[in-house]
Design a protein around this motif. Structure first.
Motif, PDB file in Angstrom:
ATOM      1  N   ALA A 101      27.356 109.333  36.970  1.00  0.00           N
ATOM      2  CA  ALA A 101      26.979 108.109  36.825  1.00  0.00           C
ATOM      3  C   ALA A 101      28.067 107.358  37.783  1.00  0.00           C
ATOM      4  O   ALA A 101      29.402 107.835  37.943  1.00  0.00           O
ATOM      5  N   ILE A 102      27.790 106.312  38.332  1.00  0.00           N
ATOM      6  CA  ILE A 102      28.622 105.399  39.122  1.00  0.00           C
ATOM      7  C   ILE A 102      28.725 104.121  38.254  1.00  0.00           C
ATOM      8  O   ILE A 102      27.793 103.343  38.579  1.00  0.00           O
ATOM      9  N   PRO A 103      29.755 103.945  37.924  1.00  0.00           N
ATOM     10  CA  PRO A 103      30.072 102.572  37.235  1.00  0.00           C
ATOM     11  C   PRO A 103      30.462 101.597  38.431  1.00  0.00           C
ATOM     12  O   PRO A 103      30.857 101.665  39.367  1.00  0.00           O
ATOM     13  N   PHE A 104      30.139 100.370  37.779  1.00  0.00           N
ATOM     14  CA  PHE A 104      30.674  98.977  38.593  1.00  0.00           C
ATOM     15  C   PHE A 104      29.917  98.998  39.906  1.00  0.00           C
ATOM     16  O   PHE A 104      30.359  98.364  40.722  1.00  0.00           O
ATOM     17  N   ALA A 105      28.710  99.755  40.023  1.00  0.00           N
ATOM     18  CA  ALA A 105      27.875  99.472  41.268  1.00  0.00           C
ATOM     19  C   ALA A 105      27.172  98.233  41.270  1.00  0.00           C
ATOM     20  O   ALA A 105      26.686  97.638  40.299  1.00  0.00           O
ATOM     21  N   ASN A 106      26.786  97.817  42.636  1.00  0.00           N
ATOM     22  CA  ASN A 106      26.185  96.358  42.621  1.00  0.00           C
ATOM     23  C   ASN A 106      24.698  96.750  42.589  1.00  0.00           C
ATOM     24  O   ASN A 106      24.067  97.597  43.563  1.00  0.00           O
ATOM     25  N   VAL A 107      23.720  95.910  41.999  1.00  0.00           N
ATOM     26  CA  VAL A 107      22.287  96.314  41.974  1.00  0.00           C
ATOM     27  C   VAL A 107      21.678  94.705  42.175  1.00  0.00           C
ATOM     28  O   VAL A 107      22.168  93.747  41.063  1.00  0.00           O
ATOM     29  N   TYR A 108      21.164  94.487  43.120  1.00  0.00           N
ATOM     30  CA  TYR A 108      20.636  93.119  43.495  1.00  0.00           C
ATOM     31  C   TYR A 108      19.205  93.099  44.506  1.00  0.00           C
ATOM     32  O   TYR A 108      18.998  94.008  44.825  1.00  0.00           O
ATOM     33  N   PHE A 109      18.699  92.041  44.326  1.00  0.00           N
ATOM     34  CA  PHE A 109      17.366  92.223  45.144  1.00  0.00           C
ATOM     35  C   PHE A 109      17.976  91.413  46.827  1.00  0.00           C
ATOM     36  O   PHE A 109      18.779  90.748  46.933  1.00  0.00           O
ATOM     37  N   LYS A 110      17.238  92.184  47.637  1.00  0.00           N
ATOM     38  CA  LYS A 110      17.642  92.121  49.012  1.00  0.00           C
ATOM     39  C   LYS A 110      17.419  90.692  49.439  1.00  0.00           C
ATOM     40  O   LYS A 110      16.343  89.922  48.979  1.00  0.00           O
ATOM     41  N   GLY A 111      18.513  90.151  50.231  1.00  0.00           N
ATOM     42  CA  GLY A 111      18.506  88.806  50.864  1.00  0.00           C
ATOM     43  C   GLY A 111      18.811  87.695  49.729  1.00  0.00           C
ATOM     44  O   GLY A 111      18.445  86.469  50.145  1.00  0.00           O
ATOM     45  N   THR A 112      19.134  87.902  48.211  1.00  0.00           N
ATOM     46  CA  THR A 112      19.406  86.920  47.248  1.00  0.00           C
ATOM     47  C   THR A 112      20.633  87.317  46.673  1.00  0.00           C
ATOM     48  O   THR A 112      21.430  88.166  47.092  1.00  0.00           O
ATOM     49  N   THR A 113      21.150  86.333  45.904  1.00  0.00           N
ATOM     50  CA  THR A 113      22.287  86.457  45.155  1.00  0.00           C
ATOM     51  C   THR A 113      21.826  86.661  43.807  1.00  0.00           C
ATOM     52  O   THR A 113      22.823  86.804  42.792  1.00  0.00           O
ATOM     53  N   THR A 114      20.895  87.306  43.346  1.00  0.00           N
ATOM     54  CA  THR A 114      20.412  87.532  42.005  1.00  0.00           C
ATOM     55  C   THR A 114      20.590  88.905  41.892  1.00  0.00           C
ATOM     56  O   THR A 114      20.348  89.904  42.580  1.00  0.00           O
ATOM     57  N   GLY A 115      21.408  89.350  40.764  1.00  0.00           N
ATOM     58  CA  GLY A 115      21.699  90.669  40.765  1.00  0.00           C
ATOM     59  C   GLY A 115      22.927  91.054  39.380  1.00  0.00           C
ATOM     60  O   GLY A 115      22.901  90.063  38.595  1.00  0.00           O
ATOM     61  N   THR A 116      23.450  92.189  39.497  1.00  0.00           N
ATOM     62  CA  THR A 116      24.263  92.645  38.315  1.00  0.00           C
ATOM     63  C   THR A 116      25.150  93.823  38.780  1.00  0.00           C
ATOM     64  O   THR A 116      24.997  94.131  39.688  1.00  0.00           O
ATOM     65  N   THR A 117      25.789  94.246  38.002  1.00  0.00           N
ATOM     66  CA  THR A 117      26.656  95.454  38.121  1.00  0.00           C
ATOM     67  C   THR A 117      26.479  96.496  36.791  1.00  0.00           C
ATOM     68  O   THR A 117      26.052  96.173  35.988  1.00  0.00           O
ATOM     69  N   THR A 118      26.436  97.923  37.405  1.00  0.00           N
ATOM     70  CA  THR A 118      26.418  98.891  36.287  1.00  0.00           C
ATOM     71  C   THR A 118      27.529  99.025  35.339  1.00  0.00           C
ATOM     72  O   THR A 118      28.874  98.417  35.923  1.00  0.00           O
ATOM     73  N   ASP A 119      27.338  99.364  34.029  1.00  0.00           N
ATOM     74  CA  ASP A 119      28.536  99.568  33.381  1.00  0.00           C
ATOM     75  C   ASP A 119      29.115 101.075  33.516  1.00  0.00           C
ATOM     76  O   ASP A 119      28.920 101.418  34.566  1.00  0.00           O
ATOM     77  N   PHE A 120      30.225 101.250  32.601  1.00  0.00           N
ATOM     78  CA  PHE A 120      30.960 102.386  33.017  1.00  0.00           C
ATOM     79  C   PHE A 120      29.931 103.636  32.959  1.00  0.00           C
ATOM     80  O   PHE A 120      30.325 104.559  33.650  1.00  0.00           O
ATOM     81  N   ASP A 121      28.901 103.666  32.146  1.00  0.00           N
ATOM     82  CA  ASP A 121      28.000 104.741  32.130  1.00  0.00           C
ATOM     83  C   ASP A 121      27.111 104.758  33.302  1.00  0.00           C
ATOM     84  O   ASP A 121      25.991 105.412  33.344  1.00  0.00           O
ATOM     85  N   GLY A 122      26.923 103.878  34.393  1.00  0.00           N
ATOM     86  CA  GLY A 122      26.287 103.826  35.420  1.00  0.00           C
ATOM     87  C   GLY A 122      24.915 102.983  35.074  1.00  0.00           C
ATOM     88  O   GLY A 122      23.915 102.820  35.845  1.00  0.00           O
ATOM     89  N   ARG A 123      24.637 102.556  33.956  1.00  0.00           N
ATOM     90  CA  ARG A 123      23.578 101.752  33.457  1.00  0.00           C
ATOM     91  C   ARG A 123      23.603 100.482  33.877  1.00  0.00           C
ATOM     92  O   ARG A 123      24.638  99.677  33.834  1.00  0.00           O
ATOM     93  N   PHE A 124      22.369  99.915  34.159  1.00  0.00           N
ATOM     94  CA  PHE A 124      22.240  98.247  34.324  1.00  0.00           C
ATOM     95  C   PHE A 124      21.135  97.650  33.639  1.00  0.00           C
ATOM     96  O   PHE A 124      20.133  98.346  33.392  1.00  0.00           O
ATOM     97  N   VAL A 125      21.406  96.314  33.375  1.00  0.00           N
ATOM     98  CA  VAL A 125      20.191  95.642  32.753  1.00  0.00           C
ATOM     99  C   VAL A 125      20.094  94.292  33.391  1.00  0.00           C
ATOM    100  O   VAL A 125      21.144  93.554  33.454  1.00  0.00           O
ATOM    101  N   LEU A 126      19.076  94.133  34.205  1.00  0.00           N
ATOM    102  CA  LEU A 126      18.944  92.688  35.094  1.00  0.00           C
ATOM    103  C   LEU A 126      17.865  91.832  34.296  1.00  0.00           C
ATOM    104  O   LEU A 126      16.509  92.168  34.255  1.00  0.00           O
ATOM    105  N   LYS A 127      18.181  90.941  33.904  1.00  0.00           N
ATOM    106  CA  LYS A 127      17.086  90.055  32.838  1.00  0.00           C
ATOM    107  C   LYS A 127      16.828  89.011  33.831  1.00  0.00           C
ATOM    108  O   LYS A 127      17.850  88.089  34.478  1.00  0.00           O
TER     109      LYS A 127
END
Length: 858
Positions: free
Chosen positions: A41-67
């Motif tokens: 797992a890669i924790p603290f990775a950035n997950v986001y929509f291209k060209g926007t500021t909408t996104g989140t980061t992964t937790d310590f186990d590499g998981r993310f939830v974007l609502k």
């Protein structure tokens, strides 16, 4: 009617256009980001929509939830990025209310960014100053005490398996077995061959005043190639060996010192870049990127998250790349998540909880992940991956145990390897991944391959020196053969019993025979392990063998490689020794060991008559009878003080892992008992040894050995201190490397051996040299000593018409030699350049020398 219909039509059209926002349902995107090569797992990775500021980061186990509460997906592509990884994009289905998108990121070479100097202070500096100022409050060592439950998982794999390596004859036999269970790290990953995996559940305890630690390992689950008994491994897979505290200025990893990004001297070692601010769990944090000022330094590259309210370290994700001055290491990655602790003695609520007004005083690591990527030694070999995961729960702070509770720093439960079905499903802190479940099956398959069993046995013999046959270990094989001018071809065979025979009794014996002298030599002994908790051993030993003056088995101890070397070559001043020893060793308390030994032995020279003789009665002088052999009986008391020294138990032996911070002190007194078992002498001997390794921050590390001794009695010179010289081409740390053999003898002495390793401090700053990862070192060896006239006059000038060798003593000037050297040449060769500073005009004195040595060092 028509007029009234127009507003209705407009309303209907407006309703149709606004329907997506009025009736939109929230959308949720979930997934996991992993390393494509390792599957981790890669924790603290950035997950986001291209060209926007909408996104989140992964937790310590590499998981993310974007609502997305408004139900609007702002783009067709979702991107995942992390430091040292290539950005990856994946398509998003805008119609689905929930969807899972997983990312596998490929690593990329990290390039230090260009530093742009502009007017004004770097905004990260203000934050870092406050972080350092608050370190004392947030460091877990500021707590009076703490304890917690710890779950540790360790996995070791072979990776980077090239086609050429895979097609080797041995590998083909292995891969045929595991191909049906082939494991890939990810959809873009490479095949990995597992060697070892383990799980451990333990309770860890810490007390601040005095500093005491203890770990109770409750349960372990271990499987691995070459692991026949998990008793040793069980002791080293707990959280005690996975302690990483970034609030300390230096972190010890792989026996190297790495400077922390929040060390007191942070500004001299790192560049800092304030990236942004964001929430990490319940904490609003500064995200700061850190880079070493010099790529070759033992420093980290990555990201730290600092709580904006308390300036505590909340998360850290850092890497050490192959540019650092390390051998065989492709990458070290360390990730940690911390949580604030509250005083359970005042609140009654144990464990960490979110910060409130009046920030917490200490933070404890809740999760830690370490990856060590070992590079290929050659182009045709494979690399290795070692992965460590630690999760801590159920914290209790400021409730110290009684001091005696910590006397046993590491204890493995007797039933640690016995668990009921379903135990780990209930107690492990995080479920195993599908890949990890496969690993257990694959290792069991690999272990049963005949060629693997053969290679494992060969490896065990090379490492341990013994071949196991049930309850008996045969060896050590390093001393099985030798050749010298007295014995000719020497053959030796020995054995010892192991813990399968008994966990209380150890029997051992050997026999040796020389084809030239045709004399049978032998040794036999028995040990009784009275207690493993407070380590107590009693034993008897009897030997009859050929020894070399100044390099005896008694001085060498259990170092079988050095012992083997002493049996080769031309023996000078060799003698036969019959020895009988009885001893008791006990650990009185942690760090305090006492050893009492009774020893009787004989000295019968084998070198030509006339080289050794002595007056039997020193008071009669030249009228005394002369002898060329003797017998002695002595009683020795030895005290060993080693604060925070750590041990592991290997079968029926105990192995020291050293004491990181404190010196090891050994005090010794020996009483010679004349008349006891026909002993010829009454004497007293006093000695002290001090061993220490001192960290000097960025300047490197200094190791020193300080020795002193005093023998107030009149004795033949073989029973005095014969200082160890070195006339070989190889460098020995504990010898005087430009001193000749048997050059100086003392009855009172003090010596100092110092080696300072600058690591890459100097060579890392030389542009054309730093890529070779050379390491500079300096040495100094000093000896003060003297020999009383009584001990010199004890030796006659001649015996049976032949001159007798007389001992040579140091004068008022100490013997001294200094050196400088280069280590890590071709990653394992060391060359020392040595200068003799005193006694340069003596016959056969070597005033300058170049000596080499070899060692494996990371």
């Amino acid at each position: 009617m028509k007029k009234s219909g127009l507003p209705s039509l407009a309303f209907l059209v407006g309703l149709l256009f606004s329907a997506p926002s009025l009736f939109a349902q929230p959308k949720t995107l979930t997934g996991k980001v992993t390393d494509a090569e390792t599957g981790d797992a890669i924790p603290f990775a950035n997950v986001y929509f291209k060209g926007t500021t909408t996104g989140t980061t992964t937790d310590f186990d590499g998981r993310f939830v974007l609502k997305l509460a408004n139900g609007i997906i702002p783009g067709d592509s979702l991107l995942a990025s992390s430091l040292n990884y290539q950005v990856r994009a994946k398509a998003v289905n805008r119609q689905l209310a929930s969807q899972t998108i997983n990312f596998q990121l490929q690593s990329s070479a990290y390039i230090l960014r260009e530093v742009v100097i502009s007017s004004g202070e770097n905004p990260a500096f203000r934050i870092m100053r406050e972080v350092v100022r608050q370190k004392g409050r947030h460091d877990k060592r500021s707590l009076e005490a703490y304890h917690y439950e710890s779950y540790t998982k360790v996995e070791v794999d072979v990776d980077n398996i090239s086609d050429r390596f895979r097609n080797k004859k041995v590998m083909k036999k292995i891969t045929r077995v595991v191909d049906s269970l082939a494991r890939m790290a990810g959809e873009d990953g490479k095949p990995i061959l597992p060697l070892f995996i383990s799980e451990a559940l333990s309770n860890y305890y810490y007390r601040a005043n005095p500093v005491r630690k203890r770990e109770n390992i409750l349960k372990t689950k271990i499987t691995g190639v070459g692991i026949s008994d998990g008793s040793i491994v069980s002791q080293v897979i707990g959280s005690s060996f996975q302690e990483y505290n970034f609030y300390e200025n230096w972190l010890r990893i792989l026996n190297k010192d790495f400077i922390s990004p929040i060390a007191d001297g942070w500004k001299g070692s790192y560049e800092y870049f304030l990236a942004d601010s964001l929430y990490v769990g319940n904490f609003f944090c500064y995200r700061i990127e850190v880079e070493p000022k010099r790529q070759q330094d033992l420093a980290f590259t990555g990201t730290i998250w600092i709580d904006r309210q308390s300036y505590a370290l909340v998360q850290i994700d850092v890497t050490i790349g192959k540019e650092a001055n390390l051998n065989f290491i492709e990458k070290i990655k360390l990730q940690q998540e911390l949580e604030p602790a509250v005083d359970s003695t005042s609140t009654g609520l144990p464990g960490p909880r979110p910060s409130a007004a009046g920030s917490p005083t200490a933070w404890l690591p809740s999760k830690t992940r370490v990856l060590i990527d070992i590079s290929e030694v050659t182009n045709n070999s494979a690399g290795m991956l070692a992965k460590f995961y630690t999760s801590n729960q159920h914290f209790v702070v400021n409730q110290p145990q009684e001091s005696s509770f910590y006397d046993v720093p590491l204890e493995v439960a007797e039933d640690s390897r016995q668990q009921e079905d379903g135990f780990w499903d209930e107690h492990r802190h995080a479920p195993l991944t599908d890949d990890e479940k496969k690993v257990f099956v694959m290792i069991d398959s690999i272990k049963n391959v005949p060629v693997v069993k053969t290679y494992v046995e060969i490896a065990n013999i090379l490492v341990n020196g013994y071949k196991t046959f049930g309850k008996i270990d045969v060896g050590p094989y390093s001393v099985a053969y030798a050749n010298n001018n007295i014995e000719g071809n020497r053959f030796r065979l020995g054995f010892r019993t192991n813990d399968q025979f008994s966990r209380k009794w150890v029997l051992k014996a050997y026999g040796a025979y020389g084809t030239r002298d045709r004399i049978f030599k032998y040794g036999a002994g028995v040990d009784y392990l009275a207690s493993r908790k407070a380590w107590t051993v009693m034993g008897l030993r009897s030997t009859y063998d050929l020894e070399r003056l100044g390099a005896t088995t008694e001085e060498i101890g259990n170092n079988t490689l050095v012992l083997a070397a002493t049996k080769f070559g031309a023996f000078r001043r060799a003698y036969f020794q019959e020895e009988n020893v009885a001893y008791v060793q006990r650990e009185i308390k942690k760090g305090f060991n006492q050893n009492v030994r009774f020893r009787t032995f004989t000295f019968r020279p084998q070198y030509p008559i006339g080289q050794f003789a002595y007056y039997k009665d020193s008071e009669l002088g030249i009228d005394s009878p002369i002898a060329d052999r003797y017998r002695s009986s002595e009683l020795t008391f030895e005290t060993r003080l080693a604060k925070d020294e750590r041990y592991i138990q290997a079968g029926n032996e105990r192995i020291s892992l050293g004491a990181d911070k404190w010196p090891i002190l050994v005090l010794r007194y020996t009483l010679g008992m004349k008349g006891v078992l026909n002993s010829d002498f009454r004497y007293d001997k006093f000695s002290v040894d001090l061993f220490h390794s001192v960290r000097l921050g960025a300047l490197g590390r200094t190791n020193y050995i300080l020795r002193g001794g005093y023998i107030p009695s009149t004795l033949p010179y073989p029973m005095l201190r014969i200082h160890l010289g070195n006339q070989s081409a190889f460098y020995y740390v504990t010898s005087f490397n430009l001193m000749n053999y048997y050059e100086f003898i003392s009855d009172q002495y003090a010596s100092l051996h110092v080696t300072h390793r600058f690591e890459g401090l100097l060579f890392n700053r030389i542009p054309l040299v730093k890529k070779w990862k050379l390491r500079f070192l300096a040495t100094a060896d000093v000896l003060y000593g003297s020999l009383r006239p009584d001990n010199i006059s004890l030796i006659p000038s001649e015996y049976q018409g032949l001159p007798v060798d007389r001992p040579s003593a140091l004068g008022k000037v100490p013997y001294a030699e200094v050196g400088y050297g280069v280590d890590n040449i071709f990653r394992f060769i060391r060359v020392d350049f040595l200068h003799r500073l005193t006694y340069r005009n003596r016959p056969e004195a070597q005033n300058f020398g170049v000596k080499v040595s070899a060692s494996f060092s990371l």
